[in-house]
Design an enzyme around this catalytic site. Structure first.
Site, mmCIF file in Angstrom:
data_model
loop_
_atom_site.group_PDB
_atom_site.id
_atom_site.type_symbol
_atom_site.label_atom_id
_atom_site.label_comp_id
_atom_site.label_asym_id
_atom_site.label_seq_id
_atom_site.Cartn_x
_atom_site.Cartn_y
_atom_site.Cartn_z
ATOM 1 N N CYS A 1 0.816 -1.227 0.000
ATOM 2 C CA CYS A 1 0.000 0.000 0.000
ATOM 3 C C CYS A 1 0.846 1.272 0.000
ATOM 4 O O CYS A 1 0.321 2.363 -0.216
ATOM 5 C CB CYS A 1 -0.940 0.000 1.195
ATOM 6 S SG CYS A 1 -1.987 -1.456 1.232
ATOM 7 N N HIS B 1 -3.689 6.967 1.698
ATOM 8 C CA HIS B 1 -3.948 5.611 1.209
ATOM 9 C C HIS B 1 -5.337 5.186 1.654
ATOM 10 O O HIS B 1 -5.781 5.523 2.764
ATOM 11 C CB HIS B 1 -2.889 4.648 1.753
ATOM 12 C CG HIS B 1 -3.264 3.217 1.581
ATOM 13 N ND1 HIS B 1 -3.616 2.693 0.355
ATOM 14 C CD2 HIS B 1 -3.395 2.206 2.483
ATOM 15 C CE1 HIS B 1 -3.923 1.413 0.505
ATOM 16 N NE2 HIS B 1 -3.800 1.095 1.791
ATOM 17 N N ASN C 1 -10.184 -1.130 -0.930
ATOM 18 C CA ASN C 1 -8.734 -0.928 -0.843
ATOM 19 C C ASN C 1 -8.086 -1.552 -2.079
ATOM 20 O O ASN C 1 -8.118 -2.770 -2.248
ATOM 21 C CB ASN C 1 -8.231 -1.590 0.444
ATOM 22 C CG ASN C 1 -6.736 -1.399 0.675
ATOM 23 O OD1 ASN C 1 -6.010 -0.997 -0.209
ATOM 24 N ND2 ASN C 1 -6.296 -1.726 1.884
HETATM 25 N N1 ACO Z 1 -17.988 -9.644 8.866
HETATM 26 C C1 ACO Z 1 -18.508 -9.938 10.052
HETATM 27 N N2 ACO Z 1 -17.770 -10.228 11.134
HETATM 28 C C2 ACO Z 1 -16.427 -10.218 10.985
HETATM 29 C C3 ACO Z 1 -15.826 -9.906 9.766
HETATM 30 C C4 ACO Z 1 -16.658 -9.626 8.664
HETATM 31 N N3 ACO Z 1 -16.167 -9.322 7.449
HETATM 32 N N4 ACO Z 1 -14.485 -9.968 9.927
HETATM 33 C C5 ACO Z 1 -14.259 -10.294 11.213
HETATM 34 N N5 ACO Z 1 -15.441 -10.442 11.843
HETATM 35 C C6 ACO Z 1 -15.674 -10.796 13.231
HETATM 36 C C7 ACO Z 1 -14.489 -11.439 13.899
HETATM 37 O O1 ACO Z 1 -14.432 -12.810 13.574
HETATM 38 C C8 ACO Z 1 -14.795 -11.182 15.349
HETATM 39 O O2 ACO Z 1 -15.730 -12.146 15.765
HETATM 40 P P1 ACO Z 1 -15.675 -12.735 17.263
HETATM 41 O O3 ACO Z 1 -15.857 -11.548 18.165
HETATM 42 O O4 ACO Z 1 -16.817 -13.689 17.280
HETATM 43 O O5 ACO Z 1 -14.335 -13.358 17.393
HETATM 44 C C9 ACO Z 1 -15.516 -9.827 15.335
HETATM 45 O O6 ACO Z 1 -15.925 -9.621 13.976
HETATM 46 C C10 ACO Z 1 -14.654 -8.679 15.752
HETATM 47 O O7 ACO Z 1 -13.393 -8.871 15.165
HETATM 48 P P2 ACO Z 1 -12.256 -7.860 15.408
HETATM 49 O O8 ACO Z 1 -11.053 -8.319 14.641
HETATM 50 O O9 ACO Z 1 -12.124 -7.576 16.871
HETATM 51 O O10 ACO Z 1 -12.882 -6.594 14.696
HETATM 52 P P3 ACO Z 1 -12.328 -5.151 14.640
HETATM 53 O O11 ACO Z 1 -13.267 -4.233 15.301
HETATM 54 O O12 ACO Z 1 -10.875 -5.064 14.991
HETATM 55 O O13 ACO Z 1 -12.449 -4.878 13.088
HETATM 56 C C11 ACO Z 1 -11.080 -4.749 11.148
HETATM 57 C C12 ACO Z 1 -11.720 -5.677 12.155
HETATM 58 C C13 ACO Z 1 -12.142 -4.020 10.361
HETATM 59 C C14 ACO Z 1 -10.248 -5.595 10.197
HETATM 60 C C15 ACO Z 1 -10.214 -3.730 11.946
HETATM 61 O O14 ACO Z 1 -9.296 -4.385 12.783
HETATM 62 C C16 ACO Z 1 -9.496 -2.813 11.053
HETATM 63 O O15 ACO Z 1 -10.101 -1.924 10.495
HETATM 64 N N6 ACO Z 1 -8.175 -2.987 10.900
HETATM 65 C C17 ACO Z 1 -7.398 -2.275 9.955
HETATM 66 C C18 ACO Z 1 -7.057 -3.230 8.887
HETATM 67 C C19 ACO Z 1 -7.136 -2.627 7.524
HETATM 68 O O16 ACO Z 1 -7.764 -1.643 7.238
HETATM 69 N N7 ACO Z 1 -6.449 -3.287 6.638
HETATM 70 C C20 ACO Z 1 -6.432 -2.846 5.284
HETATM 71 C C21 ACO Z 1 -5.340 -3.497 4.600
HETATM 72 S S1 ACO Z 1 -3.833 -2.922 5.217
HETATM 73 C C22 ACO Z 1 -3.468 -1.547 4.457
HETATM 74 O O17 ACO Z 1 -3.982 -1.249 3.418
HETATM 75 C C23 ACO Z 1 -2.551 -0.658 5.133
#
Ligand code: ACO
Length: 352
Positions: free
Chosen positions: A129, A279, A309
């Protein structure tokens, strides 16, 4: 003094729109099934990421990353009033290369019809990214030293073929879309230190390498690939893995720090900059960066809501989208800040 000028900009996204309503029903071949394949929904995706839809390339074997790059490159060349034959260098950023080696830039060079002249150097860069800012820094250095005079900088990604359409992969799968963005860069003679590409910075912290990665194989092992692609229990190497919370925290920190450093080191303030183009990883990351770095809201450009993304493509794609909407204009000064797998991050200030 020679400085680097943006000569042209172009972008491309495939036609197929995949909405948050559709994505839970897709199978691994992107075919909509009667029953839900993945437990996810529009509300979860929008709340956590801001994404409503993304674009997918066809999955019939006809399209590779270099084809998406080609469309964006043609548009950037037309915008620069140049021919492919004028290029003497291609820098291509992608984490979804056509094949393992050679790099994707040489496939693009051939598709541009300039392979046989052999006068165009080809680089692939692997900064995910952050590829746009890393690539811009390289291009700027090449141009200022006189090494190359017409550089095509492209970010292109075909993510949709390497995502996992089930609960195991849902945290990553909902985030990504396909697309490409390109810029043509060249030299200009000027005494204005603020002209063209004014500033770039690139950073990395390899201790985060396995917080966001896609293995596919491990060259240290023999055989380096030892799973059956159809065996769900063993094929997880084929798909990206992410520690979402660590990515979130590091992305906010890296983008805030690099944005603040860019302004401090150039002596610019937000009155001197028309647009902030972060980004496009996640709208919540960008909102946090804007809040912490105190960036004026009316200067922020996003496309994550409808393109998802697109990794190496997000910055040129976002600038080009908003230029097509009439918001961004030639001569505008842009501050871009990026963060990606590696971890890698950085910022750039340049005039379009
Ligand atoms: N739909 C529904 N539920 C989901 C999904 C989904 N797509 N994905 C995960 N879950 C569930 C998990 O399994 C978890 O379930 P559980 O509580 O039963 O175990 C629950 O949702 C919460 O999961 P968390 O990982 O705690 O969720 P969080 O609030 O952290 O959100 C997310 C996850 C959106 C990925 C967040 O961590 C985030 O925004 N991280 C940044 C990552 C990112 O943007 N990456 C982009 C690529 S990297 C880059 O470009 C730089």
């Amino acid at each position: 003094m020679i400085r680097t000028k943006v000569l042209g900009l172009g972008s491309y996204v495939p036609d197929r729109v995949v909405t948050n309503e559709e994505i839970p029903f897709l199978d691994g071949r992107h075919v909509r099934q009667q029953t839900q394949q993945t437990e996810t929904n529009d509300q979860w995706i929008q709340q956590r990421t801001g994404i409503k839809e993304r674009r997918y390339a066809p999955n019939d074997g006809s399209v590779a990353t270099s084809d998406l790059a080609l469309e964006a490159a043609k548009r950037a060349l037309a915008d620069a009033h140049l021919q492919a034959g004028d290029l003497d260098c291609i820098i291509l950023g992608t984490l979804s290369p056509d094949i393992h080696f050679p790099g994707t830039a040489v496939f693009l060079q051939k598709k541009l019809g300039i392979a046989q002249s052999t006068n165009c150097a080809c680089f692939d860069i692997r900064q995910q990214c952050s590829a746009f800012v890393y690539g811009l820094q390289m291009a700027d250095a090449f141009i200022r030293t006189g090494m190359y005079k017409r550089i095509l900088l492209v970010g292109a990604e075909l993510h949709s073929h390497a995502l996992e359409y089930n609960n195991r992969g849902r945290d990553v799968m909902v985030l990504f879309g396909d697309g490409a963005g390109a810029m043509v860069l060249g030299p200009m003679e000027t005494d204005d230190p603020r002209a063209g590409v004014m500033y770039t910075s690139a950073h990395a912290d390899g201790s985060g390498a396995l917080d966001l990665y896609l293995k596919i194989f491990e060259i240290a092992k023999l055989p380096y690939l030892d799973y059956d692609a159809t065996d769900r229990e063993r094929n997880e190497f084929m798909y990206p893995k992410m520690d979402g919370k660590r990515v979130f925290l590091n992305a906010v920190r890296g983008m805030v720090m690099s944005t603040q450093a860019a302004l401090a080191k150039t002596g610019l303030g937000w009155d001197d900059v028309q647009w902030f183009v972060p980004h496009q990883a996640n709208l919540r990351i960008n909102e946090k960066v804007v809040e912490v770095a105190k960036i004026p809201h009316d200067k922020v450009l996003n496309t994550i809501q409808f393109y998802g993304n697109t990794t190496a493509a997000t910055v040129p794609l976002t600038i080009d989208y908003w230029r097509q909407q009439g918001k961004v204009k030639r001569g505008d000064r842009i501050l871009s800040s990026v963060f990606g797998s590696g971890f890698t991050w950085g910022a750039a200030i340049f005039t379009l």
